[in-house]
Design an enzyme around this catalytic site. Structure first.
Site, PDB file in Angstrom:
ATOM      1  N   CYS A  94      -1.174 -14.488 -23.981  1.00 57.95           N
ATOM      2  CA  CYS A  94      -2.497 -14.571 -22.761  1.00 57.95           C
ATOM      3  C   CYS A  94      -3.358 -13.372 -22.973  1.00 57.95           C
ATOM      4  O   CYS A  94      -3.347 -12.318 -22.857  1.00 57.95           O
ATOM      5  CB  CYS A  94      -1.980 -14.508 -21.756  1.00 57.95           C
ATOM      6  SG  CYS A  94      -3.105 -14.565 -20.297  1.00 57.95           S
ATOM      7  N   TYR A 133     -11.092 -22.077 -23.570  1.00 60.66           N
ATOM      8  CA  TYR A 133     -10.218 -22.985 -22.848  1.00 60.66           C
ATOM      9  C   TYR A 133     -10.976 -24.251 -22.474  1.00 60.66           C
ATOM     10  O   TYR A 133     -10.082 -25.231 -22.552  1.00 60.66           O
ATOM     11  CB  TYR A 133      -9.620 -22.304 -21.424  1.00 60.66           C
ATOM     12  CG  TYR A 133      -8.850 -21.386 -21.557  1.00 60.66           C
ATOM     13  CD1 TYR A 133      -7.493 -21.260 -21.478  1.00 60.66           C
ATOM     14  CD2 TYR A 133      -9.223 -19.910 -21.591  1.00 60.66           C
ATOM     15  CE1 TYR A 133      -6.689 -20.247 -21.692  1.00 60.66           C
ATOM     16  CE2 TYR A 133      -8.367 -18.817 -21.998  1.00 60.66           C
ATOM     17  CZ  TYR A 133      -7.132 -19.053 -22.027  1.00 60.66           C
ATOM     18  OH  TYR A 133      -6.250 -17.913 -22.327  1.00 60.66           O
TER      19      TYR A 133
HETATM   20  N1  LIG Z   1      -7.843 -15.778 -13.759  1.00 61.70           N
HETATM   21  C1  LIG Z   1      -6.551 -15.382 -14.359  1.00 61.70           C
HETATM   22  C2  LIG Z   1      -6.267 -16.454 -15.429  1.00 61.70           C
HETATM   23  C3  LIG Z   1      -4.928 -16.264 -15.891  1.00 61.70           C
HETATM   24  C4  LIG Z   1      -4.509 -17.227 -16.746  1.00 61.70           C
HETATM   25  O1  LIG Z   1      -5.186 -18.283 -16.892  1.00 61.70           O
HETATM   26  N2  LIG Z   1      -3.380 -17.340 -17.610  1.00 61.70           N
HETATM   27  C5  LIG Z   1      -2.913 -18.476 -18.294  1.00 61.70           C
HETATM   28  C6  LIG Z   1      -2.469 -17.799 -19.649  1.00 61.70           C
HETATM   29  S1  LIG Z   1      -3.812 -17.439 -20.872  1.00 61.70           S
HETATM   30  C7  LIG Z   1      -1.609 -19.013 -17.712  1.00 61.70           C
HETATM   31  O2  LIG Z   1      -0.809 -18.037 -17.235  1.00 61.70           O
HETATM   32  N3  LIG Z   1      -1.545 -20.228 -17.260  1.00 61.70           N
HETATM   33  C8  LIG Z   1      -0.294 -20.713 -16.641  1.00 61.70           C
HETATM   34  C9  LIG Z   1      -0.498 -22.138 -16.235  1.00 61.70           C
HETATM   35  O3  LIG Z   1      -1.610 -22.629 -16.291  1.00 61.70           O
HETATM   36  O4  LIG Z   1       0.177 -22.627 -15.819  1.00 61.70           O
HETATM   37  C10 LIG Z   1      -6.797 -13.970 -14.989  1.00 61.70           C
HETATM   38  O5  LIG Z   1      -7.949 -13.660 -15.445  1.00 61.70           O
HETATM   39  O6  LIG Z   1      -6.128 -13.267 -14.763  1.00 61.70           O
END
Ligand SMILES: N[C@@H](CCC(=O)N[C@@H](CS)C(=O)NCC(=O)O)C(=O)O
Length: 287
Positions: free
Chosen positions: A77, A220
């Protein structure tokens, strides 16, 4: 000349590849990024939910104490790896512990089919990932459930965890890195490094304002788009932004001038894992 486009092409798929091994139809994945699709078929990211701040003020709710906080990440990530980069570059490794989940999603609860980040059974199961020794959680979802009994959002990393209050302090990477930059300076080994210096704040903010939507979140928007038009729009913006970076970086060492800043870290962690993290799904063409 080094060319960003050539680094990223030809396989322009991104994060979905991380999830592809256990890919399930979207209807079974409510409350994950894969479910955040607008009526037009575009990816629409929801805001992070836990937005508390750690402060160097010892009387604050979350004071910057050594040994108190833990960073949960996935190496896959880029948002999480921004925070990990800061942890290292600021010399906070001794003050703040961290651990990584498995890089590929799994089922996050026995009782339903939701997919998400899971911890391995043992330290040897997947390189870099380790069981959750702090809370004994099997998935990141369980951490959110410990922190909040009525949480209804996504189960994302990064998570900045408070070991003392057993809760999530913050799950928004752009804010976590700002805390790491300044609030731990009394205990950081590299306290003089300021990646958001006052004289460059306006320029860094202005740079983040196009790199975030077009590149960081842009990959994304390409990868998760469910219709051709939003995909085309996102891909065009992404390529234009990469060309803009190329142009800037062909004239100067860093994206905001001759000094490493937050804007470089935010850009780098997205670029560096393009090829690694998005090899198998949702190819993005040059359009
Ligand atoms: N706004 C968050 C975004 C974090 C994010 O989207 N992480 C993704 C991985 S790249 C995630 O954990 N997704 C899990 C999901 O969508 O269930 C940040 O910048 O910390």
């Amino acid at each position: 000349m080094f060319c960003l486009r050539s680094l990223l092409l030809p396989k322009y798929s991104f994060t979905l590849s991380l999830f592809s091994h256990n890919y399930k139809p979207i209807v079974e994945m409510a409350r994950s990024s894969l479910d955040e699709i607008s009526d037009t078929g575009a990816f629409k990211r929801s805001a992070s939910t836990f937005r508390n701040f750690i402060s160097r003020d010892p009387n604050s709710q979350f004071p910057a104490e050594s040994g108190r906080y833990h960073l949960y990440i996935s190496y896959a990530c880029p948002w999480a790896c921004r925070c990990l980069a800061y942890l290292n570059i600021k010399g906070l490794n001794k003050a703040i512990s961290f651990s990584a989940v498995k890089p590929i999603w799994g089922r996050i609860k026995e009782s339903d089919d939701l997919m998400g980040w899971v911890f391995p059974e043992s330290k040897t199961e997947v390189l870099g990932a380790e069981p959750d020794h702090l809370n004994g959680a099997k998935s990141v979802r369980e951490l959110y459930e410990i922190a909040s009994t009525n949480y209804a959002g996504k189960y994302t990393v990064p998570i900045l965890w408070d070991k003392k209050l057993k809760t999530i302090v913050n799950n928004e990477s752009s804010e976590i890195i700002r805390m790491f930059n300044i609030e731990f300076n009394d205990i950081a080994e590299n306290r003089t490094l300021d990646l958001y210096p006052s004289e460059l704040k306006a320029q860094i903010d202005e740079t983040n304002e196009w790199i975030y939507p077009d590149i960081n979140n842009g990959v994304y928007k390409c990868g998760f788009a469910k219709k051709q038009e939003p995909y085309n729009d996102a891909a065009r913006q992404l390529y234009e932004a990469l060309d803009k970076c190329e142009d800037i970086l062909s004239k100067q060492r860093y994206i905001c001038g001759n000094k490493l800043t937050e804007a470089d870290i935010r850009l780098f962690v997205t670029l560096i894992r393009f090829d690694e993290a998005r090899a198998t799904a949702i190819p993005v063409s040059a359009g």
